[in-house]
Design an enzyme around this catalytic site. Structure first.
Site, PDB file in Angstrom:
ATOM      1  CB  CYS A   1      54.847  85.232  18.824  1.00  0.00           C
ATOM      2  SG  CYS A   1      54.731  86.784  17.626  1.00  0.00           S
TER       3      CYS A   1
ATOM      4  CG  HIS B   1      52.849  86.812  21.976  1.00  0.00           C
ATOM      5  ND1 HIS B   1      54.177  87.727  22.175  1.00  0.00           N
ATOM      6  CD2 HIS B   1      52.460  87.201  20.834  1.00  0.00           C
ATOM      7  CE1 HIS B   1      54.486  88.474  20.808  1.00  0.00           C
ATOM      8  NE2 HIS B   1      53.338  88.058  20.091  1.00  0.00           N
TER       9      HIS B   1
ATOM     10  CG  ASN C   1      53.897  91.487  18.674  1.00  0.00           C
ATOM     11  OD1 ASN C   1      54.834  90.994  19.280  1.00  0.00           O
ATOM     12  ND2 ASN C   1      52.788  90.693  17.725  1.00  0.00           N
TER      13      ASN C   1
HETATM   14  N1  ACO Z   1      45.521 102.362  10.160  1.00  0.00           N
HETATM   15  C1  ACO Z   1      44.246 102.628   9.859  1.00  0.00           C
HETATM   16  N2  ACO Z   1      43.487 101.915   8.982  1.00  0.00           N
HETATM   17  C2  ACO Z   1      44.414 100.561   8.707  1.00  0.00           C
HETATM   18  C3  ACO Z   1      45.565 100.373   9.368  1.00  0.00           C
HETATM   19  C4  ACO Z   1      46.040 101.368  10.064  1.00  0.00           C
HETATM   20  N3  ACO Z   1      47.282 101.073  10.573  1.00  0.00           N
HETATM   21  N4  ACO Z   1      45.875  99.033   8.857  1.00  0.00           N
HETATM   22  C5  ACO Z   1      44.845  98.755   8.204  1.00  0.00           C
HETATM   23  N5  ACO Z   1      44.035  99.774   8.040  1.00  0.00           N
HETATM   24  C6  ACO Z   1      42.628  99.484   7.034  1.00  0.00           C
HETATM   25  C7  ACO Z   1      42.679  98.463   6.151  1.00  0.00           C
HETATM   26  O1  ACO Z   1      43.130  98.968   5.046  1.00  0.00           O
HETATM   27  C8  ACO Z   1      41.079  98.034   6.123  1.00  0.00           C
HETATM   28  O2  ACO Z   1      40.688  99.270   5.199  1.00  0.00           O
HETATM   29  P1  ACO Z   1      39.402  98.781   4.334  1.00  0.00           P
HETATM   30  O3  ACO Z   1      38.181  98.294   5.275  1.00  0.00           O
HETATM   31  O4  ACO Z   1      38.953 100.134   3.765  1.00  0.00           O
HETATM   32  O5  ACO Z   1      39.770  97.718   3.377  1.00  0.00           O
HETATM   33  C9  ACO Z   1      40.634  98.261   7.378  1.00  0.00           C
HETATM   34  O6  ACO Z   1      41.709  99.209   7.985  1.00  0.00           O
HETATM   35  C10 ACO Z   1      40.872  96.971   8.247  1.00  0.00           C
HETATM   36  O7  ACO Z   1      40.133  97.276   9.300  1.00  0.00           O
HETATM   37  P2  ACO Z   1      39.503  96.206   9.957  1.00  0.00           P
HETATM   38  O8  ACO Z   1      38.611  95.144   9.317  1.00  0.00           O
HETATM   39  O9  ACO Z   1      38.685  96.587  11.216  1.00  0.00           O
HETATM   40  O10 ACO Z   1      40.823  95.344  10.714  1.00  0.00           O
HETATM   41  P3  ACO Z   1      40.752  94.310  11.552  1.00  0.00           P
HETATM   42  O11 ACO Z   1      39.756  94.418  12.525  1.00  0.00           O
HETATM   43  O12 ACO Z   1      41.157  93.037  11.167  1.00  0.00           O
HETATM   44  O13 ACO Z   1      42.047  94.642  12.597  1.00  0.00           O
HETATM   45  C11 ACO Z   1      44.368  94.081  12.781  1.00  0.00           C
HETATM   46  C12 ACO Z   1      43.399  94.827  12.042  1.00  0.00           C
HETATM   47  C13 ACO Z   1      44.574  94.861  14.092  1.00  0.00           C
HETATM   48  C14 ACO Z   1      45.602  93.917  12.394  1.00  0.00           C
HETATM   49  C15 ACO Z   1      43.843  92.701  13.338  1.00  0.00           C
HETATM   50  O14 ACO Z   1      43.586  91.802  12.142  1.00  0.00           O
HETATM   51  C16 ACO Z   1      44.943  91.842  14.254  1.00  0.00           C
HETATM   52  O15 ACO Z   1      45.239  92.441  15.187  1.00  0.00           O
HETATM   53  N6  ACO Z   1      45.179  90.790  13.756  1.00  0.00           N
HETATM   54  C17 ACO Z   1      46.198  89.973  14.510  1.00  0.00           C
HETATM   55  C18 ACO Z   1      47.527  90.626  14.257  1.00  0.00           C
HETATM   56  C19 ACO Z   1      48.483  89.972  15.121  1.00  0.00           C
HETATM   57  O16 ACO Z   1      48.256  89.733  16.263  1.00  0.00           O
HETATM   58  N7  ACO Z   1      49.686  89.811  14.557  1.00  0.00           N
HETATM   59  C20 ACO Z   1      50.953  89.449  15.104  1.00  0.00           C
HETATM   60  C21 ACO Z   1      50.535  88.186  16.015  1.00  0.00           C
HETATM   61  S1  ACO Z   1      51.824  87.211  15.642  1.00  0.00           S
HETATM   62  C22 ACO Z   1      53.133  87.713  16.015  1.00  0.00           C
HETATM   63  O17 ACO Z   1      53.448  88.171  17.227  1.00  0.00           O
HETATM   64  C23 ACO Z   1      54.394  87.743  15.306  1.00  0.00           C
END
Ligand code: ACO
Length: 331
Positions: free
Chosen positions: A113, A258, A288
Protein backbone atom coordinates in the site's frame (compact mmCIF):
# COMPACT_ATOMS: atom_id res chain seq x y z
CA UNK A 1 17.77 24.19 -6.78
CA UNK A 2 16.17 21.31 -8.68
CA UNK A 3 12.93 19.99 -7.22
CA UNK A 4 10.65 17.12 -8.30
CA UNK A 5 7.27 18.24 -9.58
CA UNK A 6 4.36 16.04 -10.62
CA UNK A 7 3.70 17.33 -14.13
CA UNK A 8 1.06 14.82 -15.17
CA UNK A 9 -1.31 12.29 -13.64
CA UNK A 10 -3.51 9.55 -15.04
CA UNK A 11 -5.72 6.70 -13.91
CA UNK A 12 -7.42 3.69 -15.36
CA UNK A 13 -9.85 1.25 -13.80
CA UNK A 14 -11.31 -1.76 -15.61
CA UNK A 15 -14.92 -1.27 -16.76
CA UNK A 16 -16.48 -4.18 -14.81
CA UNK A 17 -18.21 -2.84 -11.69
CA UNK A 18 -18.67 -5.40 -8.90
CA UNK A 19 -21.22 -4.47 -6.25
CA UNK A 20 -21.30 -5.65 -2.67
CA UNK A 21 -24.48 -7.54 -3.58
CA UNK A 22 -22.59 -9.48 -6.26
CA UNK A 23 -20.01 -10.57 -3.68
CA UNK A 24 -22.83 -11.54 -1.33
CA UNK A 25 -23.91 -14.00 -4.00
CA UNK A 26 -20.51 -15.72 -3.77
CA UNK A 27 -19.84 -15.71 -0.03
CA UNK A 28 -21.55 -15.17 3.29
CA UNK A 29 -21.44 -11.39 3.45
CA UNK A 30 -23.81 -8.47 2.93
CA UNK A 31 -23.89 -4.97 1.52
CA UNK A 32 -24.68 -3.69 5.01
CA UNK A 33 -21.65 -5.45 6.63
CA UNK A 34 -19.23 -4.17 3.98
CA UNK A 35 -20.57 -0.60 3.92
CA UNK A 36 -20.67 -0.10 7.67
CA UNK A 37 -17.24 -1.68 8.36
CA UNK A 38 -15.34 -0.22 5.37
CA UNK A 39 -17.36 2.40 3.45
CA UNK A 40 -16.99 0.34 0.25
CA UNK A 41 -20.00 0.22 -2.10
CA UNK A 42 -18.42 -1.24 -5.24
CA UNK A 43 -15.08 -2.05 -6.83
CA UNK A 44 -13.73 -2.84 -10.32
CA UNK A 45 -12.49 -6.27 -11.37
CA UNK A 46 -10.30 -6.85 -14.44
CA UNK A 47 -11.32 -9.53 -16.94
CA UNK A 48 -9.42 -12.77 -17.48
CA UNK A 49 -6.24 -12.06 -19.47
CA UNK A 50 -5.68 -8.54 -18.08
CA UNK A 51 -2.48 -7.94 -16.06
CA UNK A 52 -1.30 -5.12 -13.84
CA UNK A 53 0.95 -3.82 -16.61
CA UNK A 54 -2.12 -3.55 -18.92
CA UNK A 55 -3.93 -1.36 -16.40
CA UNK A 56 -0.68 0.53 -15.74
CA UNK A 57 -0.22 1.15 -19.47
CA UNK A 58 -3.53 3.03 -19.76
CA UNK A 59 -2.84 5.11 -16.64
CA UNK A 60 0.72 5.82 -17.84
CA UNK A 61 -0.42 6.98 -21.30
CA UNK A 62 -2.87 9.41 -19.68
CA UNK A 63 -0.25 10.76 -17.25
CA UNK A 64 2.33 11.28 -20.00
CA UNK A 65 -0.21 13.03 -22.21
CA UNK A 66 -1.29 15.17 -19.25
CA UNK A 67 2.33 16.22 -18.75
CA UNK A 68 2.49 17.28 -22.40
CA UNK A 69 5.24 14.75 -23.04
CA UNK A 70 5.83 11.65 -25.15
CA UNK A 71 6.59 8.16 -23.78
CA UNK A 72 10.05 8.55 -25.33
CA UNK A 73 10.69 11.52 -22.99
CA UNK A 74 10.68 9.21 -19.94
CA UNK A 75 14.11 8.47 -18.46
CA UNK A 76 13.04 5.76 -16.00
CA UNK A 77 9.97 3.67 -15.13
CA UNK A 78 9.16 2.85 -11.51
CA UNK A 79 6.35 0.31 -11.16
CA UNK A 80 4.74 -0.26 -7.76
CA UNK A 81 2.61 -3.38 -7.33
CA UNK A 82 1.94 -6.32 -5.05
CA UNK A 83 0.25 -8.16 -7.92
CA UNK A 84 2.95 -8.23 -10.62
CA UNK A 85 2.12 -9.85 -13.98
CA UNK A 86 4.54 -12.66 -13.16
CA UNK A 87 6.95 -13.34 -10.31
CA UNK A 88 9.69 -12.19 -12.68
CA UNK A 89 10.62 -10.16 -14.64
CA UNK A 90 9.21 -7.02 -13.05
CA UNK A 91 6.03 -5.47 -14.39
CA UNK A 92 8.00 -2.32 -15.25
CA UNK A 93 9.71 -4.29 -18.02
CA UNK A 94 6.37 -5.43 -19.42
CA UNK A 95 5.08 -1.87 -19.28
CA UNK A 96 8.18 -0.56 -21.03
CA UNK A 97 7.63 -2.94 -23.96
CA UNK A 98 3.92 -2.03 -24.17
CA UNK A 99 4.71 1.70 -24.10
CA UNK A 100 7.26 1.14 -26.87
CA UNK A 101 9.94 3.31 -25.31
CA UNK A 102 13.73 3.06 -25.71
CA UNK A 103 15.65 0.74 -23.33
CA UNK A 104 15.41 2.98 -20.27
CA UNK A 105 15.74 1.53 -16.77
CA UNK A 106 12.74 -0.16 -15.15
CA UNK A 107 12.42 -0.66 -11.43
CA UNK A 108 9.69 -2.59 -9.61
CA UNK A 109 8.86 -1.54 -6.06
CA UNK A 110 7.16 -4.18 -3.91
CA UNK A 111 5.92 -2.16 -0.99
CA UNK A 112 2.21 -2.92 -1.08
CA UNK A 113 0.00 0.00 0.00
CA UNK A 114 2.93 2.36 0.40
CA UNK A 115 4.43 1.33 -2.96
CA UNK A 116 3.48 4.53 -4.74
CA UNK A 117 4.97 6.75 -2.04
CA UNK A 118 8.15 4.67 -1.78
CA UNK A 119 8.39 4.97 -5.58
CA UNK A 120 7.86 8.75 -5.48
CA UNK A 121 10.69 9.07 -2.97
CA UNK A 122 13.03 7.11 -5.27
CA UNK A 123 11.99 9.28 -8.23
CA UNK A 124 12.55 12.40 -6.14
CA UNK A 125 16.08 11.31 -5.19
CA UNK A 126 17.01 10.63 -8.84
CA UNK A 127 15.57 13.97 -9.96
CA UNK A 128 17.15 16.09 -7.22
CA UNK A 129 20.54 14.46 -7.78
CA UNK A 130 20.31 15.43 -11.46
CA UNK A 131 20.42 11.85 -12.80
CA UNK A 132 17.04 11.98 -14.57
CA UNK A 133 14.61 14.65 -15.79
CA UNK A 134 11.34 12.75 -16.27
CA UNK A 135 10.34 9.63 -14.38
CA UNK A 136 7.16 7.63 -14.90
CA UNK A 137 5.80 6.33 -11.59
CA UNK A 138 2.98 3.78 -11.83
CA UNK A 139 0.93 1.98 -9.19
CA UNK A 140 -1.21 -0.85 -10.57
CA UNK A 141 -2.96 -3.88 -9.14
CA UNK A 142 -5.02 -6.83 -10.27
CA UNK A 143 -6.21 -8.20 -6.94
CA UNK A 144 -9.29 -9.99 -8.22
CA UNK A 145 -7.36 -13.08 -9.42
CA UNK A 146 -5.86 -13.64 -5.98
CA UNK A 147 -8.84 -13.26 -3.66
CA UNK A 148 -10.56 -16.19 -1.99
CA UNK A 149 -14.17 -15.69 -3.10
CA UNK A 150 -15.56 -18.15 -0.58
CA UNK A 151 -16.68 -17.79 3.04
CA UNK A 152 -13.12 -18.63 4.09
CA UNK A 153 -11.74 -15.49 2.44
CA UNK A 154 -14.61 -13.07 3.03
CA UNK A 155 -12.75 -10.87 5.52
CA UNK A 156 -10.24 -9.88 2.79
CA UNK A 157 -12.03 -10.50 -0.51
CA UNK A 158 -14.56 -7.72 0.09
CA UNK A 159 -11.83 -5.11 0.68
CA UNK A 160 -9.89 -5.06 -2.59
CA UNK A 161 -10.34 -3.88 -6.16
CA UNK A 162 -8.32 -3.55 -9.38
CA UNK A 163 -6.99 -0.34 -10.91
CA UNK A 164 -4.01 1.78 -11.84
CA UNK A 165 -2.74 5.31 -11.32
CA UNK A 166 0.34 7.04 -12.67
CA UNK A 167 2.32 10.23 -12.34
CA UNK A 168 5.10 11.85 -14.34
CA UNK A 169 7.69 13.32 -11.98
CA UNK A 170 9.84 15.98 -13.64
CA UNK A 171 12.79 18.19 -12.73
CA UNK A 172 11.75 21.79 -12.05
CA UNK A 173 13.67 24.87 -10.96
CA UNK A 174 10.63 26.96 -10.13
CA UNK A 175 11.06 28.22 -6.59
CA UNK A 176 8.97 26.63 -3.86
CA UNK A 177 7.24 23.98 -5.98
CA UNK A 178 7.57 20.22 -5.82
CA UNK A 179 8.24 17.47 -3.30
CA UNK A 180 9.25 19.08 -0.01
CA UNK A 181 9.63 16.01 2.18
CA UNK A 182 9.37 12.22 1.91
CA UNK A 183 9.37 9.90 4.87
CA UNK A 184 9.56 6.10 4.76
CA UNK A 185 9.02 3.60 7.58
CA UNK A 186 8.70 -0.14 8.03
CA UNK A 187 8.35 -2.63 10.88
CA UNK A 188 8.92 -6.18 9.65
CA UNK A 189 7.93 -7.69 12.99
CA UNK A 190 4.36 -7.34 11.73
CA UNK A 191 5.00 -8.99 8.36
CA UNK A 192 2.50 -11.74 9.08
CA UNK A 193 -0.35 -9.43 10.06
CA UNK A 194 -1.05 -9.05 6.33
CA UNK A 195 0.75 -11.44 3.99
CA UNK A 196 0.52 -14.19 1.40
CA UNK A 197 2.34 -17.49 2.02
CA UNK A 198 2.78 -18.35 -1.63
CA UNK A 199 5.25 -18.51 -2.67
CA UNK A 200 7.61 -19.79 0.01
CA UNK A 201 11.02 -20.20 -1.58
CA UNK A 202 12.37 -21.99 1.53
CA UNK A 203 10.29 -25.02 0.48
CA UNK A 204 11.53 -27.46 -2.11
CA UNK A 205 9.61 -27.16 -4.37
CA UNK A 206 8.31 -23.77 -3.38
CA UNK A 207 4.66 -24.70 -3.96
CA UNK A 208 2.49 -27.76 -4.63
CA UNK A 209 -1.11 -28.89 -4.96
CA UNK A 210 -1.59 -28.45 -1.22
CA UNK A 211 -0.78 -24.73 -1.58
CA UNK A 212 -3.95 -24.34 -3.62
CA UNK A 213 -6.05 -26.74 -1.55
CA UNK A 214 -5.17 -25.10 1.77
CA UNK A 215 -5.78 -21.57 0.50
CA UNK A 216 -2.13 -20.53 0.86
CA UNK A 217 -2.42 -18.84 -2.51
CA UNK A 218 -4.64 -16.19 -0.95
CA UNK A 219 -3.73 -13.27 1.34
CA UNK A 220 -4.21 -13.56 5.11
CA UNK A 221 -4.87 -10.68 7.46
CA UNK A 222 -5.27 -9.90 11.12
CA UNK A 223 -7.72 -7.08 10.42
CA UNK A 224 -7.90 -5.63 13.92
CA UNK A 225 -4.09 -5.40 14.23
CA UNK A 226 -3.84 -3.75 10.81
CA UNK A 227 -6.58 -1.29 11.73
CA UNK A 228 -5.00 -0.32 15.06
CA UNK A 229 -1.47 0.14 13.68
CA UNK A 230 -2.72 2.01 10.61
CA UNK A 231 -4.45 4.61 12.76
CA UNK A 232 -1.61 4.99 15.30
CA UNK A 233 1.24 5.10 12.78
CA UNK A 234 -0.45 7.44 10.33
CA UNK A 235 -1.33 9.90 13.08
CA UNK A 236 2.29 9.90 14.31
CA UNK A 237 3.63 10.19 10.77
CA UNK A 238 1.28 13.06 9.94
CA UNK A 239 2.40 14.96 13.02
CA UNK A 240 6.09 14.22 12.42
CA UNK A 241 5.91 15.27 8.76
CA UNK A 242 4.41 18.60 9.76
CA UNK A 243 6.87 19.07 12.60
CA UNK A 244 10.06 18.46 10.56
CA UNK A 245 8.84 20.69 7.73
CA UNK A 246 7.49 23.42 10.02
CA UNK A 247 4.06 23.12 8.40
CA UNK A 248 0.86 24.41 9.92
CA UNK A 249 -1.95 21.82 9.45
CA UNK A 250 -4.30 24.62 8.36
CA UNK A 251 -2.00 25.31 5.38
CA UNK A 252 -2.56 21.85 3.91
CA UNK A 253 -5.18 22.02 1.17
CA UNK A 254 -5.79 18.26 0.94
CA UNK A 255 -4.65 15.08 2.60
CA UNK A 256 -4.73 12.28 0.04
CA UNK A 257 -4.50 9.09 2.09
CA UNK A 258 -4.24 5.48 1.02
CA UNK A 259 -7.74 4.01 0.67
CA UNK A 260 -7.78 0.88 2.85
CA UNK A 261 -10.87 1.48 4.92
CA UNK A 262 -12.93 4.65 5.24
CA UNK A 263 -13.19 4.04 9.01
CA UNK A 264 -9.38 4.12 9.33
CA UNK A 265 -9.21 7.46 7.54
CA UNK A 266 -12.18 8.92 9.42
CA UNK A 267 -10.60 7.93 12.75
CA UNK A 268 -7.33 9.63 11.73
CA UNK A 269 -9.02 12.81 10.46
CA UNK A 270 -11.09 13.06 13.61
CA UNK A 271 -8.12 12.56 15.96
CA UNK A 272 -6.10 15.16 14.02
CA UNK A 273 -9.02 17.59 13.85
CA UNK A 274 -8.91 17.78 10.06
CA UNK A 275 -12.24 18.59 8.40
CA UNK A 276 -13.61 15.71 6.32
CA UNK A 277 -13.67 17.76 3.11
CA UNK A 278 -9.87 18.08 3.33
CA UNK A 279 -9.25 14.36 4.01
CA UNK A 280 -10.22 12.84 0.69
CA UNK A 281 -11.61 9.43 -0.16
CA UNK A 282 -13.00 7.46 -3.09
CA UNK A 283 -12.92 4.00 -1.52
CA UNK A 284 -16.71 3.81 -1.99
CA UNK A 285 -16.22 3.27 -5.73
CA UNK A 286 -12.93 1.40 -6.01
CA UNK A 287 -12.28 -0.37 -2.66
CA UNK A 288 -8.60 -0.80 -1.77
CA UNK A 289 -6.43 -0.74 -4.90
CA UNK A 290 -3.19 -0.83 -2.86
CA UNK A 291 -0.33 0.82 -4.82
CA UNK A 292 -2.86 2.42 -7.18
CA UNK A 293 -5.10 4.03 -4.57
CA UNK A 294 -3.18 7.27 -4.00
CA UNK A 295 -2.43 8.02 -7.68
CA UNK A 296 -6.05 7.26 -8.65
CA UNK A 297 -7.38 9.64 -5.98
CA UNK A 298 -4.75 12.25 -6.83
CA UNK A 299 -5.72 12.13 -10.50
CA UNK A 300 -9.45 12.32 -9.75
CA UNK A 301 -8.96 15.28 -7.44
CA UNK A 302 -6.71 17.13 -9.84
CA UNK A 303 -8.87 16.57 -12.91
CA UNK A 304 -11.93 17.75 -11.00
CA UNK A 305 -10.15 21.12 -10.72
CA UNK A 306 -9.74 21.05 -6.96
CA UNK A 307 -5.93 21.27 -6.94
CA UNK A 308 -4.28 24.52 -8.04
CA UNK A 309 -0.69 25.53 -8.48
CA UNK A 310 0.83 26.39 -5.12
CA UNK A 311 -1.48 24.11 -3.08
CA UNK A 312 0.14 22.13 -0.28
CA UNK A 313 -0.79 18.43 -0.51
CA UNK A 314 0.03 15.61 1.88
CA UNK A 315 0.06 12.01 0.64
CA UNK A 316 0.11 9.36 3.36
CA UNK A 317 -0.15 5.57 3.43
CA UNK A 318 0.05 2.50 5.63
CA UNK A 319 0.04 -1.16 4.68
CA UNK A 320 1.47 -4.64 4.67
CA UNK A 321 5.01 -4.98 5.95
CA UNK A 322 4.07 -3.08 8.03
CA UNK A 323 5.19 -0.09 5.97
CA UNK A 324 4.07 3.52 6.20
CA UNK A 325 5.13 6.64 4.32
CA UNK A 326 4.31 10.28 3.63
CA UNK A 327 5.06 12.82 0.90
CA UNK A 328 4.52 16.54 1.39
CA UNK A 329 4.49 18.53 -1.84
CA UNK A 330 3.61 21.93 -3.17
CA UNK A 331 1.70 21.64 -6.46
N1 ACO B 1 -19.00 -10.28 5.80
C1 ACO B 1 -19.65 -10.60 6.92
N2 ACO B 1 -19.03 -10.95 8.06
C2 ACO B 1 -17.68 -10.94 8.03
C3 ACO B 1 -16.94 -10.61 6.89
C4 ACO B 1 -17.66 -10.28 5.72
N3 ACO B 1 -17.04 -9.93 4.58
N4 ACO B 1 -15.63 -10.71 7.17
C5 ACO B 1 -15.55 -11.07 8.46
N5 ACO B 1 -16.78 -11.23 8.97
C6 ACO B 1 -17.16 -11.63 10.32
C7 ACO B 1 -16.06 -12.36 11.05
O1 ACO B 1 -16.09 -13.74 10.78
C8 ACO B 1 -16.39 -12.07 12.49
O2 ACO B 1 -17.44 -12.92 12.87
P1 ACO B 1 -17.55 -13.47 14.40
O3 ACO B 1 -17.67 -12.25 15.25
O4 ACO B 1 -18.76 -14.32 14.37
O5 ACO B 1 -16.27 -14.21 14.63
C9 ACO B 1 -16.93 -10.68 12.41
O6 ACO B 1 -17.36 -10.45 11.06
C10 ACO B 1 -15.85 -9.64 12.71
O7 ACO B 1 -16.54 -8.50 12.81
P2 ACO B 1 -15.84 -7.29 13.44
O8 ACO B 1 -15.11 -7.64 14.67
O9 ACO B 1 -16.87 -6.24 13.54
O10 ACO B 1 -14.78 -6.92 12.34
P3 ACO B 1 -13.89 -5.68 12.37
O11 ACO B 1 -14.56 -4.56 13.02
O12 ACO B 1 -12.53 -6.06 12.83
O13 ACO B 1 -13.83 -5.29 10.83
C11 ACO B 1 -12.31 -5.29 9.03
C12 ACO B 1 -13.15 -6.14 9.96
C13 ACO B 1 -13.25 -4.42 8.18
C14 ACO B 1 -11.55 -6.20 8.09
C15 ACO B 1 -11.39 -4.39 9.84
O14 ACO B 1 -10.67 -5.16 10.78
C16 ACO B 1 -10.41 -3.64 8.98
O15 ACO B 1 -10.77 -2.88 8.13
N6 ACO B 1 -9.11 -3.82 9.21
C17 ACO B 1 -8.10 -3.18 8.41
C18 ACO B 1 -8.05 -3.88 7.13
C19 ACO B 1 -7.22 -3.16 6.13
O16 ACO B 1 -7.23 -1.97 6.08
N7 ACO B 1 -6.55 -3.93 5.32
C20 ACO B 1 -5.77 -3.47 4.29
C21 ACO B 1 -4.79 -2.42 4.73
S1 ACO B 1 -3.24 -2.66 4.19
C22 ACO B 1 -3.34 -2.74 2.57
O17 ACO B 1 -4.06 -1.95 1.96
C23 ACO B 1 -2.59 -3.83 1.89
Amino acid sequence: MVRSVITGTGRYVPPRVVSNAELAGLMDTSDEWIRTRTGIIERRFADEGVSSSDLGLEAARRAIEDAGLQPSDMDLIIFATLSPDHHFPGSGCYLQAKLGVPPIGCLDVRNQCTGFLYSLSVADAFIRSGVYKNILVVGAEVHSSALDMTDRGRDIAVLFGDGAGAAVVSACKEDGRGIIHSELHADGRFARALYMDVWDISRKPFMGHESVDSGEIYPKMDGKTVFKHAVTNMIQLFQHTLEVTGTNPADIKYVIPHQANMRINQAIAERLGIPEEKFLHNIQRYANTTAASIPILLDETRRSGKIEKGDLILLIAFGSGFTWASTLLRW
